[in-house]
Design an enzyme around this catalytic site. Structure first.
Site, PDB file in Angstrom:
ATOM      1  CG  ASP A 117      -0.525  -8.405   6.822  1.00  0.00           C
ATOM      2  OD1 ASP A 117      -1.510  -7.717   6.499  1.00  0.00           O
ATOM      3  OD2 ASP A 117       0.503  -8.476   6.119  1.00  0.00           O
ATOM      4  CG  LEU A 123      -1.646  -3.845  -4.669  1.00  0.00           C
ATOM      5  CD1 LEU A 123      -2.447  -3.531  -5.927  1.00  0.00           C
ATOM      6  CD2 LEU A 123      -0.160  -3.911  -4.999  1.00  0.00           C
ATOM      7  CB  SER A 124      -6.803  -5.995  -2.151  1.00  0.00           C
ATOM      8  OG  SER A 124      -7.514  -4.797  -1.953  1.00  0.00           O
ATOM      9  CB  ILE A 125      -1.650  -8.618  -1.024  1.00  0.00           C
ATOM     10  CG1 ILE A 125      -1.122  -7.569  -2.010  1.00  0.00           C
ATOM     11  CG2 ILE A 125      -0.856  -9.914  -1.127  1.00  0.00           C
ATOM     12  CD1 ILE A 125      -1.116  -8.009  -3.455  1.00  0.00           C
ATOM     13  CB  SER A 132      12.500  -9.969  -6.916  1.00  0.00           C
ATOM     14  OG  SER A 132      13.573  -9.573  -7.743  1.00  0.00           O
ATOM     15  CB  CYS A 153      -0.896   0.022   1.248  1.00  0.00           C
ATOM     16  SG  CYS A 153      -1.783  -1.527   1.515  1.00  0.00           S
ATOM     17  CB  ILE A 211      12.500  -7.479 -19.285  1.00  0.00           C
ATOM     18  CG1 ILE A 211      11.928  -6.537 -20.339  1.00  0.00           C
ATOM     19  CG2 ILE A 211      13.490  -6.784 -18.373  1.00  0.00           C
ATOM     20  CD1 ILE A 211      10.844  -5.633 -19.804  1.00  0.00           C
TER      21      ILE A 211
END
Length: 634
Positions: A99, A50-52, A354, A2, A281
């Site tokens: 959380d 940002l919904s996770i 990552s 978020c 990429i």
């Protein structure tokens, strides 16, 4: 994942709401799914989501049972479920499965001791409406950003500096002391940002703000030590902990994908995670494109891979936007492909894994002292490490500046770290930077003073424990407190969040750090390779070509760009503008770019570093700080 922003002052409720909306609108890319706020007579806390996790019930702010405490939070806590069960058993009442609420009740129960119980990445604030105290913290490594400023009677904070610019009490002024160190480090190297009066909360620290008083405290730091573990035991522990961390970092209520390059780190993570989607990429068809090797690995271990090739025109066209998203100038070339890689992944998923962190935890950089391919010289250097400290340092200093093969390798391995290592970038030397900037910008902290402060800290901490650590581990410690939060993690956060994409880094995890800080130095860099023990662990899951491959980073064709007329013209035209004279010897700058274009010199990194700063300055100081349009090329 978020974005948060807020402030403490006594504006009217109506004024607070309007300002907070403006602040959070500027970071809407961090959280396009929902907006939330808490506004009272003293505080304004804003949130973009940002919904996770807990997609239906996790909106913020979240309150405790009597609504005396209110939290807004950016990040993910990977061990929130066992903490939640513990807090339920202690009598706390939960209204969500997010959380975020675990942090809130954990703070009620354990106070600041909560922070070392958390496993994850985070930046959050908790407002106590009864005591009028704001409490906030940033995660152990600085994975998530947190900026703050005290101006005109207001304390303000945000996930990105651009949100602070919307506050009427914010005074925009360039921090003149930031430029010269940046020219050497390639990233903002000071706690005070390029915006005067705006600071970064250090990694592993928390703060309290009450009655105009700001207090900052450390709650975590790495504790490197030397041990006598056997190699097999070290490799077993690394592999088991990496596997556990990857599992933990996959906890989500949405699909979690993975970035995939040609290197060992992201390959190890992807091989363990086995996500539905991986992303790669590169530039063109040659050595600047790792996506071909990534696709090859994906085929070998049966993963889906989506890749694309970037054009040089795309890179230049979007570069002003990249610097806008970064908030401060950063000339790390990998910002460019990471921006487009994030854009690619965000078409399918909201969350990716990552490989950041492994190089710092397990010594993966050649700049830690790997300057020869000769196994004999490497082995001899390892043997010399066993000599008394004064003797090996004398040998190292003797090799300084010598031209025989292996001299640099000996110097950087045997001399004290603070004499030869400032981190993973050294673009301009101090003398070169001093000669290029104008008088007004020469008064700045020296590069040596910046790194010495970190070396002093690690040496003092090990001395308190009557321990000594290797010079290599001091270099790792420096990178963990300069390069990692100042460059690697910052660009990772800003480039992914530019596309509303959450990035998770399972190789930068406090449980894995507890393992890494005890790895014997001889198993970090050997005569065979960097990251020796880590590669041994990865070998259990990857083909040999991948776990042995030397580190490349994100290859970016800056050299060919600056010798191609259409791109050279873009850079030179910026260097030729009148405002540039405020900062630099303009004649010297134009000669640098002209000589490089003609092939007389190779100053690509210096030119790119100056170009990055001037691009950023044009947006935030010559312009109004709003997102620029895509740059049109002639």
């Amino acid at each position: 994942m978020c974005g948060i922003a807020g402030f403490i002052n006594d504006f009217s409720m109506e004024e607070k709401h309007a300002i907070l909306t403006d602040m959070t609108d500027r970071i809407a890319h961090r959280g396009p799914d929902a907006y939330g706020e808490h506004v009272d007579e003293h505080a304004a806390l804003g949130f973009r989501r940002l919904s996770i996790i807990d997609l239906a019930g996790g909106d913020q702010p979240i309150y405790n049972e009597d609504k005396s405490l209110c939290i807004t939070f950016n990040g993910e806590i990977y061990n929130y479920q066992p903490l939640r069960e513990e807090l339920l058993a202690l009598g706390h009442t939960f209204r969500t499965h997010a959380d975020t609420e675990v942090i809130l009740h954990g703070y009620e129960q354990w106070g600041t001791h909560l922070l070392n119980r958390l496993r994850g990445m985070f930046a959050f604030v908790i407002w106590n409406s009864k005591t009028h105290e704001l409490f906030g913290a940033r995660d152990h490594f600085g994975i998530k950003p947190f900026y703050y400023a005290q101006m005109n009677g207001t304390f303000m904070y945000a996930s990105e500096i651009k949100a602070l610019l919307a506050h009427p009490h914010f005074e925009k002024e360039l921090n003149k002391k930031a430029l010269k160190p940046y020219l050497t480090f390639q990233y903002p190297a000071l706690r005070e940002t390029f915006f005067k009066g705006v600071f970064k909360l250090p990694e592993g620290h928390y703060f309290t703000y009450k009655d105009g008083q700001l207090d900052i405290h450390e709650y975590y730091d790495e504790a490197f030590e030397e041990t006598r573990q056997k190699l097999d035991d070290v490799v077993d522990t690394i592999d088991a902990t990496v596997q556990d961390s990857v599992r933990a970092h996959q906890i989500a209520d949405v699909e979690v994908g993975s970035f995939l390059s040609s290197g060992v780190d992201s390959s190890y993570v992807a091989a363990l995670a086995r996500p539905e989607h991986t992303y790669s990429i590169g530039f063109g068809q040659g050595s600047y494109n790792e996506s071909h090797q990534a696709q090859e690995l994906a085929g070998m271990i049966h993963l889906n891979n989506t890749s694309r090739e970037l054009t040089d025109e795309e890179a230049f066209s979007y570069f002003p936007q990249i610097q806008w998203y970064m908030d401060e100038p950063d000339s790390n070339p990998s910002c460019v492909p990471l921006f487009f890689l994030s854009q690619l992944a965000a078409k399918d998923v909201k969350c990716v894994l990552s490989g950041e962190g492994a190089d710092e935890l397990f010594a993966g950089y050649i700049d830690y002292g790997v300057h020869t391919r000769s196994k004999a010289i490497k082995k001899a250097t390892h043997l010399l490490q066993m000599l008394p400290e004064s003797t090996r340092q004398a040998i190292g200093r003797f090799a300084k500046g010598k031209t025989f093969h292996g001299a640099m390798h000996l110097y950087e391995n045997l001399a004290p770290a603070r004499e030869n290592f400032i981190g993973q970038a050294r673009v301009f030397t101090c003398d070169e930077a001093d000669a290029l900037v104008t008088d007004e910008y020469r008064d700045a902290p020296s590069v040596q003073s910046i790194v010495d402060a970190v070396y002093d800290r690690v040496e003092a901490k090990t001395a308190q424990k009557s321990q000594k650590i290797s010079e290599l581990k001091k270099k790792q410690y420096l990178d963990l407190h300069q390069w990692m939060p100042g460059d690697i993690l910052l660009k990772a956060d800003k480039m992914t969040m530019a596309h509303s994409l959450e990035l998770r880094v399972p190789l930068l995890d406090k449980e894995l750090m507890a393992v890494a800080q005890k790895v014997p130095t001889r198993y970090l860099i050997s005569e065979e390779n960097t990251k020796y023990a880590f590669r041994k662990a990865a070998a259990r899951h990857l083909p040999e070509a991948w776990y042995k491959r030397e580190k490349l980073g994100f290859p970016v064709p800056i050299r060919q760009w600056l010798r191609e007329e259409k791109f050279y013209t873009v850079v030179r035209s910026l260097f030729a503008q009148d405002f540039v004279r405020e900062f630099f010897d303009q004649d010297a700058l134009l000669k640098m770019v002209d000589d490089n274009f003609a092939g007389k010199t190779d100053d690509r990194r210096k030119i790119w570093t100056v170009y990055s700063f001037l691009t950023w300055y044009s947006i935030y100081f010559l312009g109004d700080g709003t997102k620029p349009d895509v740059q049109k090329l002639a």
